[in-house]
Design a protein around this motif. Structure first.
Motif: not given
Length: 122
Positions: A60-65
């Protein structure tokens, strides 16, 4: 990072990107991140204990892009999608989304925002 990974700041993948079940990683991640706009789906993720899984939290943190150009332009519902993605970064929200009352409140808030947006456009 694997050769098929999308790095932040890159344009969406070229046509020759590897396929996963017939879809590119870009398409799979786009579909998943857009599903986060649905508070009932967030509740489902919580009920499956995924929101307690450190690997899933890291994803989920990675998807912040998706909150930055050029990716944001591909989101159909950027408001609720990005709002919920941001809320999912908070441990308290990940715990609280199991509550049907919170799910209903988010759903009502999203509907109200949609109605207001359509009033402004018309």
């Amino acid at each position: 990072m694997a050769s098929g990974d999308i790095q932040m700041g890159q344009d969406p993948p070229a046509v020759d990107e590897p396929k996963y079940g017939g879809f590119t990683r870009f398409e799979i991640e786009l579909e998943f991140v857009q599903s986060l706009a649905n508070p009932f789906y967030l509740n489902h993720l919580a009920s499956q204990k995924l929101l307690n899984d450190p690997a899933f939290i890291a994803y989920l943190a990675y998807l912040q892009y998706w909150s930055r150009p050029p990716y944001i332009k591909y989101l159909n519902y950027p408001g609720p999608t990005l709002k919920h993605l941001e809320l999912l970064q908070e441990e308290r929200f990940r715990q609280d989304i199991i509550s049907p009352d919170l799910v209903q409140a988010l759903a009502a808030e999203d509907v109200k925002a949609s109605v207001e947006w359509h009033k402004d456009v018309a």
